[in-house]
Design a protein around this motif. Structure first.
Motif, PDB file in Angstrom:
ATOM      1  N   ALA A   1       0.816  -1.218   0.000  1.00  0.00           N
ATOM      2  CA  ALA A   1       0.000   0.000   0.000  1.00  0.00           C
ATOM      3  C   ALA A   1       0.848   1.266   0.000  1.00  0.00           C
ATOM      4  O   ALA A   1       0.440   2.293  -0.547  1.00  0.00           O
ATOM      5  N   GLU A   2       2.027   1.210   0.611  1.00  0.00           N
ATOM      6  CA  GLU A   2       2.874   2.406   0.691  1.00  0.00           C
ATOM      7  C   GLU A   2       4.045   2.354  -0.271  1.00  0.00           C
ATOM      8  O   GLU A   2       4.936   3.204  -0.217  1.00  0.00           O
ATOM      9  N   ALA A   3       4.068   1.376  -1.175  1.00  0.00           N
ATOM     10  CA  ALA A   3       5.213   1.196  -2.063  1.00  0.00           C
ATOM     11  C   ALA A   3       5.461   2.422  -2.932  1.00  0.00           C
ATOM     12  O   ALA A   3       6.604   2.888  -3.066  1.00  0.00           O
ATOM     13  N   ALA A   4       4.416   2.959  -3.540  1.00  0.00           N
ATOM     14  CA  ALA A   4       4.595   4.097  -4.446  1.00  0.00           C
ATOM     15  C   ALA A   4       5.127   5.318  -3.698  1.00  0.00           C
ATOM     16  O   ALA A   4       6.035   6.015  -4.178  1.00  0.00           O
ATOM     17  N   THR A   5       4.578   5.570  -2.518  1.00  0.00           N
ATOM     18  CA  THR A   5       5.032   6.722  -1.728  1.00  0.00           C
ATOM     19  C   THR A   5       6.483   6.571  -1.317  1.00  0.00           C
ATOM     20  O   THR A   5       7.279   7.520  -1.413  1.00  0.00           O
ATOM     21  N   VAL A   6       6.851   5.366  -0.870  1.00  0.00           N
ATOM     22  CA  VAL A   6       8.226   5.135  -0.412  1.00  0.00           C
ATOM     23  C   VAL A   6       9.204   5.241  -1.580  1.00  0.00           C
ATOM     24  O   VAL A   6      10.291   5.812  -1.433  1.00  0.00           O
ATOM     25  N   ALA A   7       8.836   4.722  -2.746  1.00  0.00           N
ATOM     26  CA  ALA A   7       9.725   4.832  -3.910  1.00  0.00           C
ATOM     27  C   ALA A   7      10.001   6.295  -4.247  1.00  0.00           C
ATOM     28  O   ALA A   7      11.142   6.672  -4.550  1.00  0.00           O
ATOM     29  N   GLY A   8       8.981   7.136  -4.180  1.00  0.00           N
ATOM     30  CA  GLY A   8       9.175   8.557  -4.432  1.00  0.00           C
ATOM     31  C   GLY A   8      10.078   9.209  -3.402  1.00  0.00           C
ATOM     32  O   GLY A   8      10.927  10.044  -3.738  1.00  0.00           O
ATOM     33  N   LEU A   9       9.915   8.827  -2.127  1.00  0.00           N
ATOM     34  CA  LEU A   9      10.743   9.399  -1.060  1.00  0.00           C
ATOM     35  C   LEU A   9      12.207   8.992  -1.214  1.00  0.00           C
ATOM     36  O   LEU A   9      13.109   9.820  -1.059  1.00  0.00           O
ATOM     37  N   VAL A  10      12.442   7.715  -1.523  1.00  0.00           N
ATOM     38  CA  VAL A  10      13.826   7.252  -1.689  1.00  0.00           C
ATOM     39  C   VAL A  10      14.474   7.936  -2.889  1.00  0.00           C
ATOM     40  O   VAL A  10      15.635   8.357  -2.825  1.00  0.00           O
ATOM     41  N   ALA A  11      13.735   8.065  -3.995  1.00  0.00           N
ATOM     42  CA  ALA A  11      14.275   8.757  -5.171  1.00  0.00           C
ATOM     43  C   ALA A  11      14.624  10.205  -4.831  1.00  0.00           C
ATOM     44  O   ALA A  11      15.680  10.717  -5.225  1.00  0.00           O
ATOM     45  N   GLN A  12      13.753  10.861  -4.094  1.00  0.00           N
ATOM     46  CA  GLN A  12      14.012  12.254  -3.711  1.00  0.00           C
ATOM     47  C   GLN A  12      15.251  12.359  -2.837  1.00  0.00           C
ATOM     48  O   GLN A  12      16.075  13.262  -3.017  1.00  0.00           O
ATOM     49  N   GLU A  13      15.407  11.429  -1.888  1.00  0.00           N
ATOM     50  CA  GLU A  13      16.577  11.460  -1.010  1.00  0.00           C
ATOM     51  C   GLU A  13      17.865  11.215  -1.797  1.00  0.00           C
ATOM     52  O   GLU A  13      18.890  11.853  -1.541  1.00  0.00           O
ATOM     53  N   LEU A  14      17.826  10.286  -2.744  1.00  0.00           N
ATOM     54  CA  LEU A  14      19.017  10.024  -3.553  1.00  0.00           C
ATOM     55  C   LEU A  14      19.400  11.253  -4.379  1.00  0.00           C
ATOM     56  O   LEU A  14      20.582  11.623  -4.455  1.00  0.00           O
ATOM     57  N   VAL A  15      18.410  11.889  -4.989  1.00  0.00           N
ATOM     58  CA  VAL A  15      18.696  13.064  -5.815  1.00  0.00           C
ATOM     59  C   VAL A  15      19.269  14.195  -4.962  1.00  0.00           C
ATOM     60  O   VAL A  15      20.222  14.880  -5.370  1.00  0.00           O
ATOM     61  N   GLU A  16      18.721  14.400  -3.786  1.00  0.00           N
ATOM     62  CA  GLU A  16      19.251  15.443  -2.906  1.00  0.00           C
ATOM     63  C   GLU A  16      20.674  15.120  -2.454  1.00  0.00           C
ATOM     64  O   GLU A  16      21.520  16.016  -2.323  1.00  0.00           O
ATOM     65  N   ALA A  17      20.956  13.837  -2.213  1.00  0.00           N
ATOM     66  CA  ALA A  17      22.320  13.447  -1.835  1.00  0.00           C
ATOM     67  C   ALA A  17      23.289  13.688  -2.988  1.00  0.00           C
ATOM     68  O   ALA A  17      24.394  14.209  -2.790  1.00  0.00           O
ATOM     69  N   TRP A  18      22.891  13.325  -4.198  1.00  0.00           N
ATOM     70  CA  TRP A  18      23.760  13.566  -5.356  1.00  0.00           C
ATOM     71  C   TRP A  18      23.979  15.055  -5.578  1.00  0.00           C
ATOM     72  O   TRP A  18      25.036  15.460  -6.065  1.00  0.00           O
ATOM     73  N   GLY A  19      22.994  15.872  -5.205  1.00  0.00           N
ATOM     74  CA  GLY A  19      23.161  17.316  -5.346  1.00  0.00           C
ATOM     75  C   GLY A  19      24.292  17.862  -4.496  1.00  0.00           C
ATOM     76  O   GLY A  19      24.882  18.897  -4.832  1.00  0.00           O
ATOM     77  N   THR A  20      24.601  17.179  -3.390  1.00  0.00           N
ATOM     78  CA  THR A  20      25.712  17.602  -2.524  1.00  0.00           C
ATOM     79  C   THR A  20      27.038  16.947  -2.906  1.00  0.00           C
ATOM     80  O   THR A  20      28.049  17.214  -2.275  1.00  0.00           O
ATOM     81  N   LEU A  21      27.006  16.070  -3.916  1.00  0.00           N
ATOM     82  CA  LEU A  21      28.213  15.334  -4.305  1.00  0.00           C
ATOM     83  C   LEU A  21      28.649  15.692  -5.725  1.00  0.00           C
ATOM     84  O   LEU A  21      29.115  14.831  -6.475  1.00  0.00           O
ATOM     85  N   ALA A  22      28.511  16.948  -6.076  1.00  0.00           N
ATOM     86  CA  ALA A  22      28.862  17.368  -7.436  1.00  0.00           C
ATOM     87  C   ALA A  22      30.315  17.039  -7.774  1.00  0.00           C
ATOM     88  O   ALA A  22      30.643  16.747  -8.931  1.00  0.00           O
ATOM     89  N   HIS A  23      31.198  17.065  -6.777  1.00  0.00           N
ATOM     90  CA  HIS A  23      32.616  16.781  -7.015  1.00  0.00           C
ATOM     91  C   HIS A  23      32.854  15.315  -7.384  1.00  0.00           C
ATOM     92  O   HIS A  23      33.896  14.973  -7.962  1.00  0.00           O
ATOM     93  N   ALA A  24      31.891  14.430  -7.065  1.00  0.00           N
ATOM     94  CA  ALA A  24      32.060  12.999  -7.336  1.00  0.00           C
ATOM     95  C   ALA A  24      31.330  12.558  -8.604  1.00  0.00           C
ATOM     96  O   ALA A  24      31.366  11.378  -8.948  1.00  0.00           O
TER      97      ALA A  24
END
Length: 343
Positions: free
Chosen positions: A156-179
């Protein structure tokens, strides 16, 4: 004695019924279709994480079926802390085509994975398991990490969790521009042999006729990628590797495939969580464009073609392990997403 689950079928398939009353000598260990394999305790003075992990790899990996590349075991340390051991058997060496020296030794891949994991874990807001040790046993790479308490994400929460994990990954990559860096798309998405395999896939009887006509559109889409954005990735951020912690937060586990890969690969795996390709496309439009730029469609398409070009090998493995239905469902979702991208 420590007990570890014996491998059955394919990766991630384990029996939960305990068997055996005492330690068995290493020579008598055999993977059982059901139950547990008994692993003797390490000798006194050799109870370190590295020696225990290396000993388990030496026992388990030679007994894997030829189709199995990875194995996972669960054990307790001296303080009763639950640990997870993940080990990977190396694939057969590939010829040094195109670029001599391109294929790295397992030890080099292990170091890259450790650096990628360290960078991404430090930047992520999600909870992650603590890494106890990492290394090689012979030519096999392994890691030992603490197990986290929690439950798997409900449907039931799969779609919501997938969106949250994707958002967290993108925000993390935003802080790792040097990598992050740009690199050519995966070679399998561009080679002539891969294209032939992809065309053969489109001709399968169970493939939707509307999908079979998209070959040229996919070619044009992959060419628009030009290059792909590569950086530290989890490698397998599917919902089976996401836990809902007791505190209510989310944890991302199973980091043995971490490495420097196209960022579109992690996002595509999360997008494939959605049964409907339109929902998957909406997730990619929202998140992939933030890290992959205006050519995000071509980058995701290159990754999908790279995966789909190996359909024949994976079909044989799934057929022998009794998971042919699962593989067909996965192929349909990937093809539907590729068709949505090519519109």
């Amino acid at each position: 004695m420590q007990r570890v689950p014996s491998a059955r079928g394919g990766e991630g398939s384990w029996s939960r019924r305990a068997r055996g009353q005492g330690p068995a000598p290493a020579a008598s260990l055999e993977p059982s279709p059901q139950g547990w394999s008994s692993v003797p305790e390490p000798p006194a003075g050799s109870r370190s994480a590295s020696s225990t992990a290396g000993g388990l790899c030496a026992i388990l990996l030679p007994r894997l079926h030829k189709d199995q590349a990875r194995v996972r075991a669960f054990l307790l340390d001296e303080d009763e802390v639950p640990l997870t051991l993940a080990a990977e058997r190396p694939r057969p060496p590939r010829p040094p085509r195109l670029r001599p020296g391109r294929w790295r030794r397992p030890a080099a891949a292990t170091r890259d994975g450790e650096r990628a994991r360290s960078l991404l874990v430090d930047a992520l807001a999600l909870r992650t398991p603590a890494l106890r040790a990492r290394g090689t046993a012979g030519s096999c790479a392994w890691l030992l990490e603490e197990s986290l308490p929690g439950r798997h994400v409900s449907e039931a929460e799969a779609a919501t969790v997938a969106g949250l994990v994707a958002q967290e990954l993108v925000e993390a990559w935003g802080t790792l521009a040097h990598a992050l860096r740009e690199a050519p798309p995966p070679s399998r998405s561009r080679s002539r042999s891969a294209r032939a395999e992809f065309d053969a896939l489109l001709r399968l009887p169970h493939v939707d006729p509307s999908v079979r006509r998209m070959g040229r559109q996919v070619d044009a889409l992959v060419r628009t990628a030009g290059s792909v954005v590569v950086g530290p990735c989890h490698g397998d951020p599917v919902l089976g590797n996401v836990l809902r912690c007791d505190t209510g937060g989310l944890a991302l586990i199973d980091w043995e495939l971490a490495g420097f890969r196209p960022l579109a690969a992690d996002l595509a795996k999360l997008a494939l969580t959605y049964p409907r390709s339109d929902d998957a496309l909406a997730l990619l439009e929202r998140e992939a464009a933030r890290v992959c730029g205006a050519r995000w469609r071509g980058q995701v398409a290159a990754v999908l073609v790279h995966w789909l070009s190996r359909w024949r090998a994976t079909a044989a493995v799934h057929q022998r392990s009794g998971r042919a239905v699962h593989q067909q469902r996965s192929l349909r979702r990937r093809l539907a997403l590729l068709q949505a991208l090519a519109r």
